[in-house]
Design a protein around this motif. Structure first.
Motif, PDB file in Angstrom:
ATOM      1  N   MET A   1      64.467   2.707  48.292  1.00 21.76           N
ATOM      2  CA  MET A   1      63.116   3.107  47.882  1.00 21.76           C
ATOM      3  C   MET A   1      63.108   4.601  47.591  1.00 21.76           C
ATOM      4  N   LYS A   2      62.596   4.968  46.447  1.00 18.81           N
ATOM      5  CA  LYS A   2      62.587   6.381  46.060  1.00 18.81           C
ATOM      6  C   LYS A   2      61.176   6.808  45.684  1.00 18.81           C
ATOM      7  N   PRO A   3      60.459   7.481  46.601  1.00 20.28           N
ATOM      8  CA  PRO A   3      59.120   7.983  46.248  1.00 20.28           C
ATOM      9  C   PRO A   3      59.223   9.274  45.438  1.00 20.28           C
ATOM     10  N   GLY A 112      61.421   1.301  52.712  1.00 20.04           N
ATOM     11  CA  GLY A 112      60.269   0.573  52.194  1.00 20.04           C
ATOM     12  C   GLY A 112      59.048   0.667  53.086  1.00 20.04           C
ATOM     13  N   SER A 113      59.074   1.527  54.099  1.00 17.20           N
ATOM     14  CA  SER A 113      57.974   1.611  55.067  1.00 17.20           C
ATOM     15  C   SER A 113      57.163   2.883  54.865  1.00 17.20           C
ATOM     16  N   ILE A 114      55.866   2.777  55.157  1.00 14.42           N
ATOM     17  CA  ILE A 114      54.985   3.939  55.121  1.00 14.42           C
ATOM     18  C   ILE A 114      54.183   3.987  56.411  1.00 14.42           C
ATOM     19  N   GLY A 158      52.979   0.065  56.822  1.00 17.22           N
ATOM     20  CA  GLY A 158      53.042  -1.032  55.874  1.00 17.22           C
ATOM     21  C   GLY A 158      54.295  -0.980  55.050  1.00 17.22           C
ATOM     22  N   LYS A 159      54.403  -1.930  54.155  1.00 22.30           N
ATOM     23  CA  LYS A 159      55.562  -2.047  53.286  1.00 22.30           C
ATOM     24  C   LYS A 159      55.172  -1.727  51.849  1.00 22.30           C
ATOM     25  N   LEU A 160      56.073  -1.062  51.159  1.00 27.64           N
ATOM     26  CA  LEU A 160      55.871  -0.717  49.753  1.00 27.64           C
ATOM     27  C   LEU A 160      56.882  -1.456  48.894  1.00 27.64           C
ATOM     28  N   VAL A 161      56.503  -1.684  47.639  1.00 23.31           N
ATOM     29  CA  VAL A 161      57.412  -2.337  46.704  1.00 23.31           C
ATOM     30  C   VAL A 161      57.551  -1.473  45.462  1.00 23.31           C
ATOM     31  N   GLY A 218      59.765   4.215  43.358  1.00 30.40           N
ATOM     32  CA  GLY A 218      60.823   3.771  42.459  1.00 30.40           C
ATOM     33  C   GLY A 218      61.434   2.452  42.896  1.00 30.40           C
ATOM     34  N   GLU A 219      62.583   2.145  42.332  1.00 28.73           N
ATOM     35  CA  GLU A 219      63.223   0.840  42.559  1.00 28.73           C
ATOM     36  C   GLU A 219      63.614   0.654  44.019  1.00 28.73           C
TER      37      GLU A 219
END
Length: 650
Positions: A1-3, A112-114, A158-161, A218-219
Motif C-alpha cells: 500500500m502506497k499512500p 493496508g491499515s489506517i 480500518g482497511k484501505l484498498v 496506490g496499488e
C-alpha cells in the motif's frame, strides 16, 4: 500500500489563530515499515502567543510514533496508541495553565491499515468507487454529551484498498459552507485538481481558510480484502483517571472500514514447491504461435530446397515478424518521432509541476504562463502519455480560469446568403448586424442577410452607440448608421487621429492615438467637435470600452480605468492578453467587464467592483472565429468564418 499525500494549507490571516499540517513518511526501512503519520491542527489563543504548541505537537507525535521501542516492536497500532497517550499527558499540563482552543486530528497509515483519532473538531472522509463516506459520522463513535474535549477520542481503525482517496481536514465555517461542492470535487476529481480548487477558493475569497491533507492510496500488493463497508464496534477512549491507569492504554477494540471481526491477519502457509527430478521433466512442449514462427525461421537455411507453397509462407512470416516491424522502428527513430514525443512529454510535465507550485503560491499569472507553455510543448505530438498530460493541463487551466460548462448555441446559418462573406458582428441577439470588409452592412434575419446600407469604407472598427452604429477606417473616415432612418452619414475628419482603438458613449467618440493621447469627438451625429480628453503613460492599449468610466485593455495584462481624463485605478487580469484581444462593457449599469482573447479562445468576465475574475467561457467549439461581440444583454455573439453566428448566454 502506497499512500500519496498532498498538504492543503491555506490561511486567511485571522488574528491569534494558527493552522499546521504534518506529513511524515518515515526515514529508513524501519520507520517506513511503521507507515506514514499525519496531523492536522488548529489553535486559537488569547493575548499570550502559543503558536509554538503546534510545532511541539507535531514533534512529539513524530518522536513517539517512531520511538526506539516502536521500531523494535513494529506494531503500528501500538505505536499509534502510545503516541496518543503521550500527547494527552502533555496537553493536560498546557490546559491547566493556559487559555487556548485546540482542534487536532491524528492518523497513521501502515500497509493496508489506517488508525484515526482526534481532539475537538475534525473531519475525515473516504471516497471509494464514487461513493462518499463521512468516516466519523458513519458509526456511533462517541457519546457527545460526555466526551472530554481535552482528550483524544476513541481510536478508529480500518482497511484501505487501492484507489481509495481520503481527505482529513479542520471543519471551519468557511469550509462547511462549501462542503457539498467540495465533496463532489473530492469524489470525482484527482488529488491535484482538488488541491487546485482549494487554492483557487483561498485566492478569491479572503475569509476562506483550509487546513487538511488529501491522501491517494496506490496499488495494494498484499492479500485482497473483502469489500464490506460496515464498521465494527468502537473501542474505549484513551483517557486515564490516575497515573497508574495511564500506564495501560485502555483501547480494547478498533473500528474496521472493511472485513469482518474474525478476519485472520495471519498469512496462509506457503507449501514448499516439490523437488523436481530431471528425469521427471517431460520433453514435450505445448505448441504456440511463437514456436511455429521459430520453426519457420529455423528453416531459412533450407529455403533453397523448399516447395513454392512453403517458401511463400516462410517469406510472409519473415515479412510480418521481422521486416515490417523493423522498418517501422527504423522510420520512427530516423524521423525522430519516438524521441520527440518523449522530450515533449518531459518538458510539458516539468512545466506542469512548476505551474502547480505557482498555484500553491497563488501566482496565477506565472501558473497560466507555464500551463500555456506546457500545452505548446505537446501540441502536435500525439501518443497516450502526451494526450493524457494535455488533458490534465487543460483541466487545470480551466480551473484557474473558472471556465463554465456553457456551450455556444448556433442561432444563424447562412442559408440563401451563402455567397455573402461578413467579417463583423454587432448588436442584439434577435436581429444583429453584420458587415463585410468593404463596409457593406447587413441585418441578420432567419436564414438570410439583408443589406441595409454601405459604410463606403474599409470598416476596421464597427461599434454600437445607442441607436447608431459607427464605423472607422483608422484613417480620417467615420460613418454613422441610424437604426431608425436606415441611413448612413459619412464624416471625413480634417486630419487622421493616428488611432487604432476607439469606443463610443452617449453620442461621443473616444480614440487612443499611437502617441498615448486620448481624443474625444463630441456630438458625432451633429456638429462634431474634437478635444484632448486625457493622456496615457507608456502602456500599449489593445482595446477600450466605456460606461461613463473609460476602460483600456493594455498588453501588459492590466485594465486601466479613467474618469474625466484622470486615471482612477487598474484591474490585473493575471495574464497577458494576445494582440487582437478586445474589451466590452454594456453601458446600461452592468457590473461586468468582458475580455475576449482569440488565442486563448476564451471570454473572461471580471467584476468591476471587486476587480476579480468571475468566470470564463470557451468559444473553441464554435469553429474558427472571425469576430466576437458582447451586447447590451451581456450575451456573447460569435461570427465564424463559415458564416454561422453563435451565442453564449452569460
Amino acid at each position: 500500500m502506497k499512500p500519496v499525500a498532498k498538504e492543503l494549507l491555506f490561511e486567511n490571516g485571522a488574528p491569534n489563530a494558527h493552522y499546521d499540517v504534518l506529513v511524515y513518511d518515515g526515514n529508513g526501512s524501519q520507520e517506513k515499515n511503521l507507515g506514514s503519520l499525519y496531523t492536522i491542527s488548529y489553535l486559537k489563543h488569547g493575548d499570550e502567543d502559543l503558536g509554538y504548541i503546534m510545532s511541539l505537537i507535531s514533534s512529539v507525535a513524530k518522536r513517539e510514533y517512531y520511538s526506539k521501542q516502536s521500531l523494535i516492536e513494529q506494531n503500528p497500532k501500538q505505536a499509534f496508541e502510545n503516541t496518543l497517550r503521550k500527547l494527552n499527558e502533555i496537553l493536560d499540563d498546557f490546559y491547566e495553565n493556559r487559555d487556548f482552543e485546540l482542534d487536532l486530528g491524528l492518523l497513521a497509515i501502515s500497509g493496508g491499515s489506517i488508525f484515526i483519532s482526534h481532539l475537538g473538531k475534525f473531519k475525515i472522509a473516504l471516497a471509494r468507487q464514487d461513493e462518499y463516506i463521512d468516516i466519523l459520522n458513519s458509526v456511533a463513535l462517541f457519546d457527545k454529551s460526555s466526551e472530554d474535549a481535552r482528550k483524544f477520542s476513541n481510536v478508529m481503525s480500518g482497511k484501505l484498498v487501492s484507489g481509495d482517496k481520503l481527505v482529513a481536514y479542520h471543519p471551519n465555517r468557511s469550509v462547511t459552507l462549501r462542503e457539498k461542492i467540495l465533496k463532489d470535487i473530492f469524489v470525482n476529481e484527482s488529488q491535484d485538481v482538488f488541491h487546485d480548487k482549494i487554492a483557487q477558493l483561498a485566492s478569491n475569497v479572503n475569509t476562506f481558510s483550509y487546513c487538511g491533507i488529501h491522501i491517494a492510496i496506490g496499488e495494494i500488493k498484499e492479500i485482497p480484502i473483502t469489500k464490506n463497508h460496515k464498521f465494527s464496534d468502537v473501542g474505549q477512549a484513551i483517557t486515564a483517571a490516575s497515573p497508574a491507569e495511564q500506564e495501560t492504554v485502555a483501547v480494547s477494540a478498533t473500528k474496521q472500514f472493511l472485513g469482518d471481526k474474525n478476519f485472520s491477519r495471519e498469512r496462509p502457509k506457503i507449501q514448499p514447491p516439490p523437488r523436481i527430478i530431471p528425469a521427471e521433466v517431460s520433453i514435450s512442449h505445448k505448441r504456440t504461435v511463437l514456436r511455429d514462427i521459430g520453426g519457420y525461421l529455423a528453416d531459412l537455411k533450407n529455403i533453397g530446397r523448399m516447395g513454392r507453397k512453403k517458401k511463400t509462407i516462410l517469406l510472409a512470416v519473415l515479412a510480418v515478424v521481422v521486416i515490417i516491424p523493423l522498418g517501422i522502428v527504423v522510420y520512427m527513430i530516423s524521423s525522430g518521432s519516438m524521441g520527440k514525443a518523449s522530450v515533449a512529454f518531459k518538458n510539458a510535465a516539468d512545466k506542469y509541476r512548476l505551474a502547480q507550485l505557482a498555484l500553491s503560491k497563488s501566482d496565477f499569472r506565472g501558473a497560466r504562463d507555464l500551463l500555456g507553455a506546457a500545452l505548446s510543448d505537446v501540441s502536435g505530438v500525439r501518443n497516450s502519455k502526451t494526450d493524457k498530460i494535455a488533458n490534465e493541463i487543460t483541466g487545470t487551466m480551466d480551473f484557474v480560469d473558472k471556465t463554465t460548462d456553457v456551450k455556444p448555441e448556433l442561432i444563424y446559418e447562412p442559408g440563401t446568403s451563402q455567397g455573402i462573406t461578413v467579417s463583423k458582428i454587432i448588436g442584439d441577439d434577435n436581429s444583429p448586424y453584420a458587415a463585410n470588409q468593404q463596409g457593406v452592412l447587413y441585418v441578420v434575419t432567419p436564414g438570410n442577410l439583408v443589406q441595409v446600407g454601405n459604410f463606403a469604407m474599409d470598416a476596421k472598427h464597427v461599434i454600437e452607440m445607442g441607436k447608431y452604429l459607427v464605423a472607422f477606417d483608422e484613417n480620417k473616415n467615420i460613418s454613422v448608421f441610424s437604426g431608425e432612418s436606415q441611413k448612413i452619414n459619412l464624416i471625413t475628419l480634417r486630419e487622421s487621429p493616428q488611432a487604432k482603438v476607439m469606443t463610443a458613449y452617449e453620442g461621443n467618440l473616444y480614440m487612443v492615438t499611437t502617441t498615448g493621447k486620448i481624443l474625444k469627438y463630441a456630438n458625432v451625429v451633429g456638429d462634431i467637435k474634437k478635444s484632448d480628453w486625457g493622456v496615457l503613460g507608456s502602456e500599449n492599449v489593445l482595446s477600450m470600452a466605456i460606461d461613463g468610466n473609460l476602460y483600456l485593455l493594455a498588453d501588459n495584462g492590466k485594465i486601466i480605468t479613467m474618469y474625466k481624463g484622470k486615471r482612477t485605478g487598474e484591474i490585473d487580469l493575471q495574464f497577458n492578453p494576445s494582440p487582437d484581444s478586445k474589451i466590452f462593457t454594456p453601458a446600461n449599469g452592468s457590473t461586468s467587464l468582458f475580455v475576449y482573447d482569440p488565442v486563448k479562445k476564451k471570454v473572461y468576465t471580471f467584476d468591476k467592483t471587486s476587480k476579480m475574475l468571475v468566470s470564463s467561457y470557451k468559444i473553441d467549439e464554435a469553429a474558427e472565429v472571425s469576430d466576437l461581440y458582447v451586447n447590451a444583454k451581456e450575451n456573447i455573439l460569435i461570427l465564424t468564418k463559415d458564416g454561422k453566428i453563435w451565442r453564449i448566454g452569460t
